[in-house]
Structure formats: structure tokens, C-alpha cells
Design an enzyme around this catalytic site. Structure first.
Site, PDB file in Angstrom:
ATOM      1  N   THR A   1     -21.947 -70.049  17.739  1.00 27.98           N
ATOM      2  CA  THR A   1     -20.853 -70.870  18.254  1.00 27.98           C
ATOM      3  C   THR A   1     -21.336 -72.296  18.448  1.00 27.98           C
ATOM      4  OG1 THR A   1     -19.833 -68.990  19.330  1.00 27.98           O
ATOM      5  CG2 THR A   1     -19.277 -71.164  20.212  1.00 27.98           C
TER       6      THR A   1
ATOM      7  N   CYS B   1     -45.661 -84.226  23.419  1.00 29.54           N
ATOM      8  CA  CYS B   1     -45.789 -82.793  23.146  1.00 29.54           C
ATOM      9  C   CYS B   1     -47.240 -82.350  23.245  1.00 29.54           C
ATOM     10  CB  CYS B   1     -45.282 -82.472  21.759  1.00 29.54           C
ATOM     11  SG  CYS B   1     -43.702 -83.215  21.441  1.00 29.54           S
TER      12      CYS B   1
ATOM     13  N   HIS C   1     -31.186 -86.602  21.396  1.00 27.55           N
ATOM     14  CA  HIS C   1     -31.765 -87.216  22.597  1.00 27.55           C
ATOM     15  C   HIS C   1     -32.719 -88.361  22.311  1.00 27.55           C
ATOM     16  CE1 HIS C   1     -35.945 -85.493  22.844  1.00 27.55           C
ATOM     17  NE2 HIS C   1     -35.440 -84.758  21.885  1.00 27.55           N
TER      18      HIS C   1
ATOM     19  N   ALA D   1     -33.969 -81.663  16.337  1.00 28.07           N
ATOM     20  CA  ALA D   1     -34.723 -81.955  15.122  1.00 28.07           C
ATOM     21  C   ALA D   1     -35.714 -80.846  14.779  1.00 28.07           C
ATOM     22  CB  ALA D   1     -35.450 -83.287  15.262  1.00 28.07           C
TER      23      ALA D   1
END
Lengths: 415, 134
Positions: free
Chosen positions: A253, A339, A214, A78
Site C-alpha cells: 500500500t 552511517c 529526506h 534511496a
């Protein structure tokens, strides 16, 4: 009250991250080994197998949010989705070229995640103007609040769908409709919302939507950005250049294993969303009732109803958050957002709601998930009540409160 | 954040928790010195009380209450232990660095020890002021 002892430690921090569902892991495994191809390899079966898996995942993600599979851009999570959406849209729709000022006006909210606020700050340095509004004291943001700050040069509005610390949700469909009326691009960070609540980007008037693997029982390191292709067709300036993967929006990729996991995780969330939400709501109601019945000077933060079922944020007066966590080390929870919990600052989200520093210092975010049991919730409630009572026995502020002294009237020497 | 064993020990079994009376009573008692330092919005408030024997001049008892993190609780608990049996002058000599060392506080928690030293000094000053000393 004596709860049966559940297996310790207990995980009640699902808003920080979730475990990968074993069914997700199982779906991913073949793509590490025998099906390891690069979806960009167009001329052999290894590449085709990988491409097929990515296509399937794109459908699974699109299905969960009511999008067209072509509108899904896979990212690393995100944070990247938010950066791509905000910087990408601002630079694409800028009124003036780089190096100049007054390049366009952006609206966001002070209680957004740092992965939205910091890109906005960056754009401010690069010549854009940013207005951050404060949410209402119940944590919500309404269409009207956005309407009053829209200007002629507003190019982008970014408002999170549900807040990560208090779980309250905002008037996203209404704000989206407003943006469409005014021809403004509308982004929402829906990291905490998607997978838990029914989502339809078309009906909900969203142009850009960030989601993360997640937070919904998928793997870490993968996420997606929904980019609307019709009415309006949203264009973005890519942040990462190279092989032109993901329609040129995101070169590199593809993380096939992660993408397969994200797809499976989305499918699983869609399958039992309503019953799971009801189950978690019942658990949350039980937890909140136990705590508010046993303790005084407790505040449940955010809007009473407009909030996610699996999350509650509770402030305990006269108790300090870190010492509370220390007493509850068998229960994994968050005081503030993970965080920022390394810093000693009280939560900026709670401050944005106008909650006093003293209460913002003493808040727990409890977020339940797919494997949370009633036994665990009973145990957590009992332990929280015990810990708060223990710390209040130690707290000079609680004594003062009980003696009728108003602690806000004391002249504290700030240090 | 990992706490040292000593911090955890003080946090789990804090010494000398309490008060010698209500806010009004301790304000009036001349043999008691009170230090109230910190601020709720900073996340730490310590209340340290000393009971001084007027004859010997020794701190014969000390009590604390603390709103704060584990390190703040441990620092104030330790301060009460160290104060008991000391003279006022000896009490004034307790340094925050000694608290840091004893509790093995990490750098981000040094302010807790500073606050404890302030609380000690402030309690002693309160006692002296009540008794018109120096």
C-alpha cells in the site's frame, strides 16, 4: 574576528538529513486524517482522493528530474531504490539462471554508498561478477574509467551522481551515453544530487535513478526510483511481491502522506534551485576561505569545481576527527558519513581517494541547507579554527611537523 | 557518543600539556624518559615524558601531548597526574584497568587506556635505558 552569536546548536549536516519544510508538512497533514484513503480503493471517493494526491506527487517528482510520471516508482527511500534497481536489474538481465556462476558483470565504484556496495556484494555471492573501480584522487569518475573495465558480459553499471561525503560529481551523462552505446543498463544513486542540481534523465542518459525524500526537505521513509520506459524499456525483477502496486515493481500500500510530502518537496526544490545553489556556494566559499586563510596543513577534499555547492569536506592535519567534533559540540557536522561514524575506522571514501589514514581521520563534512545563515557560517568558521588550534597545541604530531620531522618516516608501532 | 564527565573535564582542561624540549633535546636529556606510542593511521598517538630526580629516584614532573579522541586525551592527561611523585617501580604498576575505572571509559575506548599504560611503560623504559638501569 568575532561573529555574532547565532542560535545554538547549529545544524550543518544536511547531507545526512534535512528538516522537513513546513510547507511540505502542511501539504501532508490532510492525508493523515480526513483524506486517509487507500489509492488502491478504486470504488469510492476516499480512494480516489488518495490516488489523485499520488498522481500529483508523481508529476512533481517526474518534473524535477525530466521524467515521465509513469516512470516514477515510489519506495521507502534511496536504500530501497538502490536495492530494487541493482538487484532487480541484475536478476532480470542475468546471463544465466540463479544457482550458476558467471551470471553477468556489474561495474561500480569503491566510494559509493553502502546501499549500493552491499547489494553488489550480495550479487557477487549469487554468481555475478563485480568490478569496483577507484575514483580519481579528486573524487571524480569519468566515462573513460568505466570504458576500460567494460566487458562483453557487462550487464549493469551503477555510479553515484554526487558523492555523499565529498560532494564531487561524476560524468553521469557521458557514462550513460557509453552504456547506451553498449546496451548496458545504467543506474545512478542521485540521492545527494537531485533537488540541488538540474537533472534531466532523458538527456543525461540515465536508465535507473534513486532519490530520497529526506535529503531534499521532504519526510523520511519515502523515496523514488526512476525506471526508464523508452529506449531502452528497463525491466526489473521485483524484490517485494504482493498487491502489484507501482506497476508490479513494488507491491505494498502506498505511503500516501510520505509521497505527497516528497512531491511537494520536489516542487519546492525546483522553484528556487538556481538562486539557492548560488547562495550556498557563496557561503561555502566564505567558509573555506576563512579556514584556509587561518590554518596551515588543511586540505579541501574532492574536485575544486565539480562538487555540490552546499557541501565541503575538509581534512585538518595533526588533529583527530572525533576530538575535533567534541570541541565543536554546538555545531552538528559529520566526521565521515553518519552511517559509519559509530565505528572507529577512518572514512573508506577518503581512503578510496588515496588520502592517508592520518588525514582521513581528521576530516569534517560540513553541509549547509535551506535555512543556513551567514551568521552561522561565520560562527562555525571561528569555532573550527579555534578548536583546531587548541588540538594542535596538544598534538605531538604538530610539534614534529614544526620541527621539520616527517611523520610518515617514523616507524609507528601499529596497535 | 556520550563521554563521562571526567573525560570531558580532562579534555577541556588537560593537565600537564607540553614537552620538556624539542625532540632532539628530550632525546639527549638523561633525566627525561620519553614514551611515544600509537600511530597516526590508527587515530591515536601519545607522547608521554617523565622528568626523574636522579637523587630521589622520584618522577618529579610529567608532560604529555596527544593526537587522538577525547578519551585518549583524558587517559594521557590522567597518566601524567598519577605519575608525578611516584617512583619508577610505582609508575610501572599503573594498570590500564585503573584508568578505565577512573574515567568510566566505555568498551570501545578501552584501547585508549591500554595506550596510556604503554606510554607510561615506554617512558620509564626509555629513562632506564638512557641511565643503564636494569
Amino acid at each position: 574576528m568575532s561573529a555574532k552569536l547565532p542560535k545554538l546548536p547549529i545544524y550543518l549536516d544536511h547531507a545526512a538529513t534535512t528538516a522537513c519544510d513546513p510547507r511540505v508538512v502542511e501539504a501532508m497533514l490532510p492525508y493523515f486524517t480526513e483524506k486517509f484513503g487507500n489509492p488502491g480503493s478504486r470504488n469510492h471517493s476516499f480512494g480516489w482522493a488518495a490516488e489523485e494526491a499520488v498522481t500529483k506527487a508523481r508529476h512533481q517528482v517526474a518534473e524535477l528530474i525530466g521524467a515521465d510520471p509513469k516512470e516514477i516508482i515510489f519506495t521507502s527511500g534511496a536504500t530501497e531504490s538502490n536495492n530494487l534497481a541493482i538487484k532487480g536489474a541484475a536478476n532480470m538481465y542475468a546471463k544465466k539462471p540463479a544457482g550458476q556462476t558467471q551470471r553477468g558483470h556489474i561495474i561500480s565504484v569503491s566510494h559509493e554508498h553502502k546501499a549500493v556496495l552491499d547489494p553488489c556484494k550480495r550479487l557477487e555471492k549469487e554468481g555475478f561478477e563485480v568490478t569496483l573501480i577507484d575514483p580519481q584522487s579528486d573524487g571524480t569518475v569519468t566515462r573513460e574509467m568505466i570504458e576500460t573495465v567494460i566487458r562483453d558480459d557487462t550487464i549493469l553499471v551503477t555510479v553515484m551522481w554526487a558523492n555523499n561525503e565529498i560532494g564531487t560529481f561524476n560524468e553521469i551523462p557521458e557514462i550513460g551515453a557509453l552504456c547506451h552505446e553498449k546496451g548496458i543498463i545504467f543506474h545512478t544513486d542521485a540521492t545527494q544530487w537531485v533537488g540541488k542540481m538540474p537533472t534531466n534523465v532523458k538527456e543525461d542518459n540515465v536508465d535507473l535513478l534513486s532519490l530520497s525524500g529526506h535529503k531534499l526537505y521532504g519526510p523520511k521513509g519515502v523515496g523514488a526510483l526512476y525506471v526508464r520506459r523508452r529506449r531502452p524499456r528497463v525491466r526489473l525483477m521485483a524484490l517485494q511481491e504482493g498487491g502489484g502496486q507501482e506497476r508490479g515493481f513494488r507491491s505494498g500500500t502506498l505511503n500516501v502522506t510520505g509521497i505527497v510530502g516528497l512531491g511537494k518537496a520536489c516542487e519546492l526544490c525546483a522553484a528556487d534551485m538556481d538562486s539557492e545553489r548560488q547562495r550556498l556556494l557563496n557561503l561555502r566559499n566564505k567558509l573555506e576561505a576563512a579556514i584556509t586563510n587561518a590554518l596551515d596543513v588543511v586540505q579541501i577534499n574532492g574536485h575544486p569545481d565539480k562538487r555540490l555547492a552546499h557541501l565541503t569536506n575538509i581534512s585538518f592535519g595533526f588533529v583527530e576527527g572525533e576530538s575535533l567534533m567534541m570541541a565543536l559540540k554546538e555545531i552538528a557536522m559529520s566526521s565521515g558519513s553518519a552511517c559509519t561514524s559509530a565505528s572507529l575506522e577512518p572514512s573508506y571514501v577518503l581512503k578510496a581517494l588515496g588520502i592517508g589514514d592520518d588525514l582521513a581521520h581528521s576530516s569534517l563534512r560540513i553541509s549547509m541547507g535551506r535555512w543556513t545563515t551567514e551568521e552561522e557560517i561565520d560562527y562555525a568558521a571561528e569555532k573550527i579554527i579555534e578548536a583546531v588550534n587548541k588540538l594542535r597545541d596538544l598534538s605531538p604530531l604538530y610539534d614534529m611537523h614544526n620541527e621539520g620531522i616527517d611523520i610518515t618516516k617514523i616507524e609507528w608501532a601499529a596497535h | 557518543m556520550a563521554y563521562s564527565e571526567k573525560v570531558i573535564e580532562h579534555y577541556e582542561k588537560p593537565r600537564n600539556v607540553g614537552t620538556f624540549g624539542t625532540q632532539k633535546e628530550i632525546k639527549e636529556a638523561t633525566n627525561i624518559g620519553v614514551g611515544l606510542v600509537g600511530a597516526p593511521e590508527c587515530g591515536d598517538v601519545m607522547q608521554l615524558q617523565i622528568k626523574v630526580n636522579d637523587d630521589t629516584g622520584l618522577i618529579e614532573d610529567a608532560k604529555f601531548k596527544c593526537f587522538g579522541c577525547g578519551s585518549a586525551i583524558a587517559s594521557s592527561s590522567l597518566a601524567t597526574e598519577w605519575l608525578k611523585g611516584k617512583t619508577l617501580d610505582e609508575g610501572m604498576e599503573i594498570k590500564n584497568t585503573e584508568i578505565v575505572e577512573e574515567l568510566a571509559l566505555p568498551p570501545v575506548k578501552i584501547h585508549c587506556s591500554v595506550l596510556a599504560e604503554d606510554a607510561i611503560k615506554s617512558a620509564i623504559a626509555d629513562y632506564k635505558q638512557k641511565n643503564n638501569k636494569d
